[in-house]
Design an enzyme around this catalytic site. Structure first.
Site, short mmCIF file in Angstrom:
data_model
loop_
_atom_site.label_atom_id
_atom_site.label_comp_id
_atom_site.label_asym_id
_atom_site.label_seq_id
_atom_site.Cartn_x
_atom_site.Cartn_y
_atom_site.Cartn_z
CG HIS A 123 -1.90 0.98 1.40
ND1 HIS A 123 -1.64 2.28 1.78
CD2 HIS A 123 -3.25 0.92 1.23
CE1 HIS A 123 -2.77 2.97 1.82
NE2 HIS A 123 -3.77 2.16 1.50
CG ASP A 200 0.58 -2.25 6.10
OD1 ASP A 200 -0.40 -2.39 6.86
OD2 ASP A 200 0.52 -1.63 5.02
CD GLN A 203 -6.88 -4.34 4.14
OE1 GLN A 203 -7.82 -5.05 4.48
NE2 GLN A 203 -7.05 -3.09 3.76
CE LYS A 226 -7.25 0.08 6.18
NZ LYS A 226 -8.02 0.48 5.02
CB CYS A 366 -3.69 3.29 -1.59
SG CYS A 366 -4.86 4.59 -1.26
C1 LIG Z 1 -2.39 -2.75 3.56
C2 LIG Z 1 -2.73 -1.38 4.01
N1 LIG Z 1 -1.78 -0.63 4.60
C3 LIG Z 1 -2.02 0.61 5.04
C4 LIG Z 1 -3.27 1.17 4.91
C5 LIG Z 1 -3.49 2.56 5.43
O1 LIG Z 1 -4.36 2.54 6.50
P1 LIG Z 1 -4.93 3.89 7.14
O2 LIG Z 1 -5.50 4.69 6.00
O3 LIG Z 1 -5.95 3.43 8.10
O4 LIG Z 1 -3.78 4.58 7.77
C6 LIG Z 1 -4.28 0.45 4.29
C7 LIG Z 1 -5.61 1.06 4.09
O5 LIG Z 1 -6.29 0.82 3.11
C8 LIG Z 1 -4.01 -0.85 3.84
O6 LIG Z 1 -4.95 -1.59 3.25
#
Ligand SMILES: Cc1ncc(COP(=O)(O)O)c(C=O)c1O
Length: 412
Positions: A123, A200, A203, A226, A366
Site C-alpha cells: 500500500h 503493515d 489488512q 478496518k 493506493c
Molecule cells: C495494507 C494497508 N496498509 C495501510 C493502509 C493505510 O491505512 P490507514 O488509511 O488506516 O492509515 C491500508 C488502508 O487501506 C491498507 O490496506
C-alpha cells in the site's frame, strides 16, 4: 462456534439501509468497516460518563478516563499478544504508525548506501514513507518481486535480504490481492542478516489471529477503522528494546518528563511517543471492537473469510470475461477479491454494482506500483467481513451477471 452473519448483521445499524431501491450489501471492508451498536454505545457512554483529559487531572472523571484509556491499551495488548502494554502505542492509524517508523527508526538505523526492502504489493502507506527516508539518507529502496499468481516471490525475498538491508517492511495481507504473506519466515530471514522487521498489519489484524510475539516482528502497525472501531485510532506495536532506543517523532504535552528552556526529557514507554491529547474515545471504541471480535473468535472470522473466498473463486472463474487477481487457492488468502470484467472500466463496474445496492471499490487501491507491475490501470474490489452473509456473496455474483448484461446492450 461458527459465525452467524445474519444475526451479527443486526448489530450494525447502517447495514439495514436501502440503497438505490435495494438492500445495502457492503463489500468495501478493506477500505473501512461498519461499526456495531456495541462500539457506538461504548463511545457514547464514554462521552456521557467519563470524558476528561487523561493523565493530567486528579479529579474523578480524569481518573475514570485515564483508567478506560489505559484499559483499552491492555485490551489491545492481549489481542495481539504483546508482552507488555509499554509496547502498544496508540496512533491515528497504520499510515501514522509507518510514518513514525520511517522517521524515527529510519534516523536510528539507515545510512547512505544502506537498503530498505519492501515489495511490489505494498500500500502507498508502506511505500512512500520509506521512499522519502531513502531519499533523505541516500539509501536505496529495493522491491521484492511477485510470482505470476500474485504471491511474494520468496526466493527473490531471500536473495534481496542482505547485510546491506537495514529495514524490511512488508504487508501481512495485501489490500488488493488478499494474499497472506509468511511473515514469521520472512522475519527470521531479516533477523539473520541483522535487519529490522516492520509489518503493515492493516489488512491482517481485523481478519485473522495475530500474535506479535510468535511472529517475532520488531514493529507491527494496524488501524482501528478496518476492524469495526472508529476512525482516527490505530496502533504501533514495537518491541521494548527498540522503542527504548528510538526518539519520539512528535513533541508537546503528555510525552514529557521535565521541560527546561533549552532541552527536555521524555516520559517512559509508551507515553514517550504519544504527544498531545490522545484519541481517548477512539481507543475505547477500539477496545469495544476487540471485545466484539473476540466474542466471535478470530479463528472463526478467519475461517469464515476463507470459506467465502473458497465459495466465490470457482464461481468467478466460471463466468466468461471475469479475471480475478491473486492466488486461486483460497487457503492463501482472506476475503479480498480484486477483479475485472473484460472491456469494462472498473469505475463503470462499481457504478453498476451500486445500482444493485452493492458497494465495491474501484481504482488503484493506493497501490500504484502494484497496478503497474500487473500491467493494470485499475481493478474493482469486493472485500468481505464478518457481517457479510451467504446472500451477500450470491448478490455479488448476481451483480456481476447483471453488470455484464447491462453493458452488453443486448448483444449477447
Ligand atoms: C495494507 C494497508 N496498509 C495501510 C493502509 C493505510 O491505512 P490507514 O488509511 O488506516 O492509515 C491500508 C488502508 O487501506 C491498507 O490496506
Amino acid at each position: 462456534m461458527t459465525v452467524n452473519e445474519e444475526k451479527l448483521k443486526q448489530d450494525f445499524p447502517i447495514l439495514s439501509q436501502i440503497v438505490n431501491d435495494e438492500p445495502l450489501v457492503y463489500l468495501d471492508n478493506a477500505a473501512t468497516t461498519q461499526k456495531p451498536r456495541q462500539v457506538l454505545d461504548a463511545v457514547v457512554q464514554y462521552y456521557e460518563t467519563a470524558n476528561a483529559n487523561v493523565h493530567r487531572g486528579v479529579h474523578t472523571l480524569a481518573a475514570r478516563a485515564t483508567e478506560q484509556y489505559e484499559g483499552a491499551r491492555e485490551t489491545v495488548r492481549r489481542f495481539i499478544h504483546a508482552e507488555e502494554t509499554a509496547e502498544v502505542l496508540f496512533t491515528r492509524g497504520t499510515t501514522t504508525s509507518l510514518n513514525w517508523l520511517a522517521q524515527s527508526l529510519g534516523d536510528a538505523v539507515v545510512e547512505a548506501g544502506d537498503e530498505i526492502l519492501i515489495s511490489y504489493m505494498e500500500h502507498h502507506s508502506n511505500i512512500i514513507p520509506w521512499q522519502q527516508l531513502a531519499k533523505r539518507k541516500q539509501a536505496k529502496l529495493v522491491y521484492i518481486e511477485l510470482t505470476k499468481d500474485g504471491q511474494l516471490d520468496l526466493a527473490d525475498a531471500k536473495a534481496k535480504i542482505t547485510e546491506k538491508t537495514k529495514i524490511v517492511a512488508l504487508t501481512h495481507v495485501s489490500n488488493v490481492l488478499g494474499v497472506i504473506n509468511p511473515i514469521k519466515e520472512l522475519t527470521k530471514w531479516a533477523h539473520a542478516k541483522g535487519a529490522v522487521m516492520v509489518v503493515d498489519g492493516a489488512q491482517a489484524v481485523p481478519h485473522m489471529p495475530v500474535d506479535v510475539q510468535a511472529l517475532d516482528a520488531d514493529f507491527y502497525a494496524f488501524s482501528g477503522h478496518k476492524m469495526l472501531a472508529p476512525t482516527g485510532i490505530g496502533v504501533l506495536y514495537g518491541k521494548r528494546v527498540w522503542l527504548e532506543r528510538l526518539a519520539p517523532v512528535e513533541f508537546g504535552g503528555e510525552m514529557i518528563d521535565f521541560v527546561y528552556e533549552q532541552d527536555s526529557t521524555w516520559k517512559e514507554l509508551p507515553w514517550k511517543f504519544e504527544a498531545g491529547t490522545p484519541n481517548m474515545s477512539g481507543a475505547i471504541g477500539l477496545a469495544a471492537a476487540i471485545d466484539y471480535l473476540e466474542a466471535i473468535g478470530m479463528e472463526n472470522i478467519f475461517a469464515q473469510e476463507q470459506a467465502v473466498a473458497a465459495y466465490l473463486l470457482p464461481k468467478l472463474a466460471a463466468i466468461d470475461g471475469v479475471t480475478v487477481y491473486g492466488p486461486k487457492d483460497a487457503s492463501l488468502r482472506t476475503g479480498v477479491i480484486s477483479f475485472n470484467i473484460d472491456e469494462l472500466h472498473p469505475h463503470d463496474v462499481a457504478t453498476a454494482f451500486d445500482m444493485e445496492g452493492v458497494a465495491v471499490r474501484a481504482g488503484h487501491h493506493c497501490a500504484q506500483p502494484l497496478m503497474r507491475y500487473m500491467d493494470l490501470a485499475a481493478t474493482a474490489r469486493a472485500s468481505f467481513y464478518v457481517y457479510n452473509t451467504q446472500a451477500d456473496a450470491d448478490k455479488f455474483i448476481d451483480a456481476i451477471q447483471k453488470t455484464k448484461e447491462f453493458f452488453s446492450y443486448g448483444l449477447n
